[in-house]
Design a protein around this motif. Structure first.
Motif, PDB file in Angstrom:
ATOM      1  N   PRO A   1      51.448 142.510  49.768  1.00  0.00           N
ATOM      2  CA  PRO A   1      51.234 141.337  48.901  1.00  0.00           C
ATOM      3  C   PRO A   1      50.656 141.673  47.546  1.00  0.00           C
ATOM      4  O   PRO A   1      50.669 140.843  46.647  1.00  0.00           O
ATOM      5  CB  PRO A   1      50.259 140.475  49.721  1.00  0.00           C
ATOM      6  N   ASP A   2      50.150 142.879  47.369  1.00  0.00           N
ATOM      7  CA  ASP A   2      49.569 143.262  46.093  1.00  0.00           C
ATOM      8  C   ASP A   2      50.600 143.727  45.075  1.00  0.00           C
ATOM      9  O   ASP A   2      50.291 143.885  43.899  1.00  0.00           O
ATOM     10  CB  ASP A   2      48.552 144.382  46.312  1.00  0.00           C
ATOM     11  N   VAL A   3      51.834 143.980  45.512  1.00  0.00           N
ATOM     12  CA  VAL A   3      52.876 144.490  44.611  1.00  0.00           C
ATOM     13  C   VAL A   3      53.413 143.336  43.766  1.00  0.00           C
ATOM     14  O   VAL A   3      53.729 142.266  44.288  1.00  0.00           O
ATOM     15  CB  VAL A   3      54.005 145.167  45.410  1.00  0.00           C
TER      16      VAL A   3
ATOM     17  N   LEU B   1      57.410 138.296  41.195  1.00  0.00           N
ATOM     18  CA  LEU B   1      58.105 137.851  39.989  1.00  0.00           C
ATOM     19  C   LEU B   1      59.575 137.566  40.273  1.00  0.00           C
ATOM     20  O   LEU B   1      60.144 136.602  39.744  1.00  0.00           O
ATOM     21  CB  LEU B   1      57.981 138.922  38.898  1.00  0.00           C
ATOM     22  N   ALA B   2      60.190 138.399  41.112  1.00  0.00           N
ATOM     23  CA  ALA B   2      61.594 138.176  41.458  1.00  0.00           C
ATOM     24  C   ALA B   2      61.782 136.858  42.195  1.00  0.00           C
ATOM     25  O   ALA B   2      62.812 136.181  42.034  1.00  0.00           O
ATOM     26  CB  ALA B   2      62.106 139.336  42.312  1.00  0.00           C
ATOM     27  N   LEU B   3      60.805 136.465  42.992  1.00  0.00           N
ATOM     28  CA  LEU B   3      60.895 135.224  43.762  1.00  0.00           C
ATOM     29  C   LEU B   3      60.416 134.006  42.974  1.00  0.00           C
ATOM     30  O   LEU B   3      60.393 132.894  43.509  1.00  0.00           O
ATOM     31  CB  LEU B   3      60.064 135.355  45.048  1.00  0.00           C
ATOM     32  N   GLY B   4      60.039 134.193  41.728  1.00  0.00           N
ATOM     33  CA  GLY B   4      59.592 133.061  40.918  1.00  0.00           C
ATOM     34  C   GLY B   4      58.158 132.647  41.197  1.00  0.00           C
ATOM     35  O   GLY B   4      57.763 131.538  40.853  1.00  0.00           O
ATOM     36  N   HIS B   5      57.375 133.519  41.831  1.00  0.00           N
ATOM     37  CA  HIS B   5      55.979 133.196  42.101  1.00  0.00           C
ATOM     38  C   HIS B   5      55.161 133.253  40.807  1.00  0.00           C
ATOM     39  O   HIS B   5      55.513 133.973  39.874  1.00  0.00           O
ATOM     40  CB  HIS B   5      55.389 134.168  43.122  1.00  0.00           C
ATOM     41  N   GLN B   6      54.083 132.500  40.800  1.00  0.00           N
ATOM     42  CA  GLN B   6      53.172 132.494  39.665  1.00  0.00           C
ATOM     43  C   GLN B   6      51.765 132.837  40.130  1.00  0.00           C
ATOM     44  O   GLN B   6      51.374 132.484  41.244  1.00  0.00           O
ATOM     45  CB  GLN B   6      53.163 131.128  38.972  1.00  0.00           C
ATOM     46  N   ASP B   7      51.038 133.482  39.257  1.00  0.00           N
ATOM     47  CA  ASP B   7      49.636 133.792  39.542  1.00  0.00           C
ATOM     48  C   ASP B   7      48.813 132.536  39.256  1.00  0.00           C
ATOM     49  O   ASP B   7      48.697 132.102  38.111  1.00  0.00           O
ATOM     50  CB  ASP B   7      49.177 134.954  38.675  1.00  0.00           C
ATOM     51  N   LEU B   8      48.231 131.949  40.309  1.00  0.00           N
ATOM     52  CA  LEU B   8      47.507 130.685  40.191  1.00  0.00           C
ATOM     53  C   LEU B   8      45.996 130.863  40.063  1.00  0.00           C
ATOM     54  O   LEU B   8      45.274 129.878  39.957  1.00  0.00           O
ATOM     55  CB  LEU B   8      47.803 129.811  41.421  1.00  0.00           C
ATOM     56  N   ARG B   9      45.532 132.087  40.084  1.00  0.00           N
ATOM     57  CA  ARG B   9      44.083 132.296  40.095  1.00  0.00           C
ATOM     58  C   ARG B   9      43.430 131.785  38.809  1.00  0.00           C
ATOM     59  O   ARG B   9      42.396 131.124  38.848  1.00  0.00           O
ATOM     60  CB  ARG B   9      43.749 133.781  40.306  1.00  0.00           C
TER      61      ARG B   9
ATOM     62  N   GLY C   1      42.325 140.005  42.611  1.00  0.00           N
ATOM     63  CA  GLY C   1      43.699 140.157  42.160  1.00  0.00           C
ATOM     64  C   GLY C   1      44.426 138.827  42.064  1.00  0.00           C
ATOM     65  O   GLY C   1      43.838 137.760  42.269  1.00  0.00           O
ATOM     66  N   PRO C   2      45.713 138.881  41.766  1.00  0.00           N
ATOM     67  CA  PRO C   2      46.483 137.651  41.567  1.00  0.00           C
ATOM     68  C   PRO C   2      46.585 136.819  42.837  1.00  0.00           C
ATOM     69  O   PRO C   2      46.591 137.345  43.953  1.00  0.00           O
ATOM     70  CB  PRO C   2      47.875 138.163  41.148  1.00  0.00           C
ATOM     71  N   TRP C   3      46.631 135.509  42.641  1.00  0.00           N
ATOM     72  CA  TRP C   3      46.934 134.573  43.730  1.00  0.00           C
ATOM     73  C   TRP C   3      48.371 134.096  43.491  1.00  0.00           C
ATOM     74  O   TRP C   3      48.610 133.187  42.721  1.00  0.00           O
ATOM     75  CB  TRP C   3      45.945 133.413  43.728  1.00  0.00           C
ATOM     76  N   TRP C   4      49.304 134.743  44.168  1.00  0.00           N
ATOM     77  CA  TRP C   4      50.709 134.423  43.956  1.00  0.00           C
ATOM     78  C   TRP C   4      51.086 133.177  44.743  1.00  0.00           C
ATOM     79  O   TRP C   4      50.867 133.112  45.948  1.00  0.00           O
ATOM     80  CB  TRP C   4      51.601 135.590  44.371  1.00  0.00           C
ATOM     81  N   GLY C   5      51.644 132.196  44.063  1.00  0.00           N
ATOM     82  CA  GLY C   5      52.053 130.953  44.710  1.00  0.00           C
ATOM     83  C   GLY C   5      53.542 130.739  44.594  1.00  0.00           C
ATOM     84  O   GLY C   5      54.125 130.927  43.515  1.00  0.00           O
ATOM     85  N   ASP C   6      54.179 130.373  45.709  1.00  0.00           N
ATOM     86  CA  ASP C   6      55.607 130.070  45.666  1.00  0.00           C
ATOM     87  C   ASP C   6      55.830 128.712  45.010  1.00  0.00           C
ATOM     88  O   ASP C   6      54.883 128.051  44.560  1.00  0.00           O
ATOM     89  CB  ASP C   6      56.227 130.114  47.072  1.00  0.00           C
ATOM     90  N   GLU C   7      57.091 128.285  44.967  1.00  0.00           N
ATOM     91  CA  GLU C   7      57.425 127.049  44.250  1.00  0.00           C
ATOM     92  C   GLU C   7      56.713 125.844  44.847  1.00  0.00           C
ATOM     93  O   GLU C   7      56.188 124.990  44.118  1.00  0.00           O
ATOM     94  CB  GLU C   7      58.938 126.839  44.283  1.00  0.00           C
ATOM     95  N   GLU C   8      56.673 125.757  46.184  1.00  0.00           N
ATOM     96  CA  GLU C   8      56.019 124.625  46.832  1.00  0.00           C
ATOM     97  C   GLU C   8      54.520 124.622  46.551  1.00  0.00           C
ATOM     98  O   GLU C   8      53.931 123.569  46.261  1.00  0.00           O
ATOM     99  CB  GLU C   8      56.278 124.682  48.339  1.00  0.00           C
ATOM    100  N   THR C   9      53.899 125.793  46.632  1.00  0.00           N
ATOM    101  CA  THR C   9      52.465 125.887  46.361  1.00  0.00           C
ATOM    102  C   THR C   9      52.164 125.563  44.899  1.00  0.00           C
ATOM    103  O   THR C   9      51.178 124.879  44.592  1.00  0.00           O
ATOM    104  CB  THR C   9      51.949 127.289  46.706  1.00  0.00           C
TER     105      THR C   9
END
Length: 789
Positions: free
Chosen positions: A293-295, A300-308, A344-352
């Motif tokens: 999960p740290d990579v 980015l490929a999945l469209g996740h955003q860093d929400l932290r 580190g980053p809190w990666w969130g998917d589209e729903e999150t």
């Protein structure tokens, strides 16, 4: 002509062509072929003579090593240079050859071709001498010797010392012949022809390699078959495959990926993305996010955003929402705790991302009001709501209007009770809860507006809203979606039982509590219970809610008016000091409405109470019971005292329960009738008692505190004496006349309001509820029958 064979492929090469070299490269297979050393040939005896040395001819150019030949469609020329009649023919210098096809072979190794017949190239005498000088045995492969400059071998004529070639003959006639012309022009012409031929070959080869597109394409078509592009190297070739083949190949690529080896996974991911295999490539990215999960790249490929950063900014800029732990802030913190790493980053998917954006928007809006006393009060009550019995078991949604804070508790599965969030609520219950919340909010908004528009001016009351409301002044409403949950709450908190549809608790936390009553088949909600099934043709849940809301408003404004008069806040329970008839009669009067389109019109006749006056009044006559007297109506302080009035009217064994029930229901009808009469009865075209009723009501909004001998304060009730004084009924005659006029008006008003629905309701009440017609009563003579004369 002797030849040399390649040890690998067997191709034969003329010895004379490569004799001057130690080794050469096979033009067919690229192998290194050693050149054996031949045995020396015997030379004819020569008698040296002392003569002047003849001038030597210019040395012929040394043949250059030939590069490895490449296959070409251009035929190799077979022409040979013209050779003179006698003497050696100097070899023309060879043109520079193209680089060998095998770069790894040193250029010092000549390449020979097995193509035949090769052109016959005369070797200079010095080369022949070197050839004869080699030992008979074949030598192993050696490093090529430095190139030597060859000189022609000459012999001296023993007659006239004229130089002569090795092959010439001496004769008597030769001396007499005239001197021949030099053969040099012919030699030069032959060399020129050879140069032109070799140059032509080089040019054709060069053009076939790309110099001339036409020649190159023709040569490629003739010598090489067309090879299909490799899909593993060419994305276009991959895309040209069948869909089935593409999918199979892509899956084979993906199945061998180790998600923990993110660099390897990245290579396969890029490979598949370049070939438009997006779905399978993104599956690889998902697997990597789980394993590593740290990579960054798979997120980015999945469209996740860093929400932290967004989370930390929201908490920092909204201290009230954070400090008061509002519902949106609590949910946001839960999301972060469940999904974000410690650092580190809190990666969130589209729903999150969508949910976090919604929560942040709610928090920002809340913060605007949380900086006010009203907003802070709302947040505190929301938190307190989570600690109340039964209410705490369910996630709730809420809304505000005016001074109201309205909660709707949403059913969840039994195993989620006490720990559920809004995410655990089924879509159907969420939709139903929102509809109930919207309807209830609209009802209380309209009710509050009408109530204050009617009573603020004449009674001197203050209207409240977000601008002047704090925690103490907020009015609380609780709605359960299930009647069973409502009943469970009442059982745990000492609330009313039986068929009470809603009620107001005058003690903390001062909620109006009710339930929706809509039948539902939701898997999360219990089956409709007895409380949810009502066959009362007059029951109106909104009327009941407004009735309890009137109790709440009267209690609140009594506290507010009293604190202003005293200069301090009295105890909450000290402000609940009215007699039962006013509390219930005024609540029934204020809660009755009719709808004109979407609008509520309040202070209407109450049909259900008029029906009870008519139907129960009939039963009272049948049983020989005495009707309620005005004095009795004004006396009770609370509903628990009504039972004694019912028992006092019983005349037969076993009818105590019926008498208590009937007289209590009739009481509510009577007190509604009394208040309605005081407000609406007209004389001379205007209300006769309304002004006095307003004064009487206003006086009750300021509590008169009495002090007991032990110093404890207690409120003074507004009793029957105050009523008689306010309405000018101090004398018994005036009081009796008033009662008579009121009851006559009541009978006439009820008779005019009667509808066929009442007859149906009458049968149900008498038979299904009380069973009166199944057990008809026998007439009972009066207790004191008149004496016969």
């Amino acid at each position: 002509m002797s030849t040399i064979s390649c040890p690998r492929c067997g191709s034969a090469f003329p010895l004379a062509q490569v004799a001057q070299f130690d080794q050469f490269t096979c033009g067919a297979c690229g192998a290194i072929v050693p050149v054996p050393i031949a045995s020396p040939a015997a030379l004819p005896p020569v008698q040296p003579r002392a003569v002047a040395p003849a001038p030597r001819p210019a040395a012929a150019p040394i043949p250059q090593p030939r590069p490895a030949a490449q296959s070409t469609s251009t035929p190799r020329p077979a022409a040979q240079p013209t050779r003179p009649a006698s003497g050696p023919v100097p070899q023309a210098p060879r043109p520079a050859a193209a680089p060998t096809a095998r770069p790894s072979v040193p250029t010092a190794r000549p390449a020979a071709r097995p193509e035949g017949p090769p052109p016959t190239i005369a070797l200079p005498p010095s080369a022949l001498r070197a050839q004869h000088a080699k030992p008979a045995a074949a030598a192993p492969t050696r490093t090529p010797a430095p190139i030597r400059v060859a000189e022609p071998i000459v012999e001296e004529d023993d007659e006239n010392d004229a130089p002569r070639g090795r092959r010439g003959k001496r004769g008597a006639d030769d001396r007499d012949e005239p001197k021949k012309k030099s053969p040099m022009p012919l030699v030069l012409a032959g060399v020129g022809v050879l140069v032109l031929v070799i140059g032509g070959i080089v040019v054709v080869k060069g053009r076939s390699k790309g110099g001339d597109p036409a020649v190159a394409s023709a040569g490629a078509a003739a010598d090489q078959p067309k090879v299909a592009a490799d899909p593993e190297k060419d994305p276009a070739a991959w895309k040209a495959l069948t869909p089935e083949d593409r999918k199979s190949r892509a899956q084979m690529k993906a199945v061998n990926v180790d998600a923990k080896q993110e660099s390897q996974a990245k290579v396969v991911f890029d490979f598949l993305m370049a070939r438009d295999e997006k779905d399978i490539a993104l599956n690889i990215a998902r697997d990597v996010t789980k394993a590593r999960p740290d990579v960054e790249w798979p997120h980015l490929a999945l469209g996740h955003q860093d929400l932290r950063d967004l989370y930390e900014k929201t908490v920092k800029e909204n201290p009230w929402a954070d400090g008061l732990s509002t519902d949106p802030m609590v949910e946001l913190q839960r999301l972060k705790k469940a999904n974000a790493p410690k650092t580190g980053p809190w990666w969130g998917d589209e729903e999150t991302q969508k949910r976090v954006s919604e929560l942040v928007a709610q928090i920002v809006n809340e913060e605007k009001t949380l900086s006010t006393p009203f907003g802070q009060g709302v947040a505190k009550w929301v938190n307190y709501h989570k600690s109340i019995e039964v209410m705490k078991d369910f996630p709730s949604i809420y809304a505000t209007t005016g001074p109201y804070l309205i909660f709707v508790s949403l059913p969840v599965a039994a195993d989620k009770l006490g720990k559920a969030t809004l995410a655990d609520v089924s879509p159907e219950n969420m939709a139903r809860g929102k509809e109930v919340l919207e309807r209830t909010t609209k009802l209380y908004e309209t009710f509050y507006d009408v109530w204050h528009s009617t009573f603020d001016g004449p009674m001197g009351l203050t209207r409240f809203g977000p601008e002047n409301t704090d925690q103490e002044k907020i009015l609380l409403i609780q709605v359960f979606l299930s009647g069973d949950d409502y009943a469970r709450y009442n059982a745990l908190t000492g609330g009313p039982g039986g068929g009470v549809r809603a009620y107001y608790s005058s003690q903390e936390p001062r909620f109006v509590v009710t339930y929706d009553g809509t039948k539902t088949k939701s898997k999360d909600a219990p089956a409709p219970g007895a409380h949810e099934i009502s066959e009362d043709p007059f029951e109106d849940p909104e009327h009941v809610q407004c009735h309890e809301g009137t109790h709440q408003l009267v209690h609140f404004h009594t506290w507010d008016t009293t604190r202003k008069a005293l200069g301090r806040s009295p105890e909450w329970l000290q402000c609940n000091n009215r007699k039962l008839w006013f509390n219930e009669g005024f609540a029934e009067f204020c809660s009755t409405y009719k709808k004109e389109g979407d609008k509520y019109v309040f202070f209407q006749p109450l049909e259900s109470r008029m029906f009870e006056i008519w139907c129960i009044g009939e039963i009272v006559k049948e049983r020989g019971w005495e009707d309620w007297k005005l004095k009795e109506l004004l006396d009770p302080n609370h509903s628990g005292q009504l039972a004694s009035y019912g028992q006092a009217r019983t005349r037969r064994p076993g009818e105590e329960g019926l008498a208590q029930n009937a007289m209590a229901n009739l009481y509510y009808g009577k007190v509604w009738s009394l208040v309605y009469y005081l407000w609406n009865f007209e004389e001379g075209g205007k209300p006769k008692f309304r002004d006095r009723f307003v004064k009487f009501t206003k006086d009750q909004f300021t509590v008169k505190l009495m002090k007991a001998s032990n110093g404890i304060e207690y409120p003074k009730y507004v009793d029957a004496k105050d009523f008689r004084t306010t309405f000018g009924l101090e004398s018994d005659a005036a009081f009796t006349a008033f009662e008579k006029d009121w009851k006559a008006w009541e009978a006439d008003y009820v008779a005019k309001a009667k509808t066929p629905k009442w007859d149906v309701a009458r049968l149900r009440l008498r038979n299904e509820i009380w069973g009166l017609d199944k057990n008809p009563v026998k007439p009972v003579p009066p207790k004191d029958p008149p004496k016969k004369k």
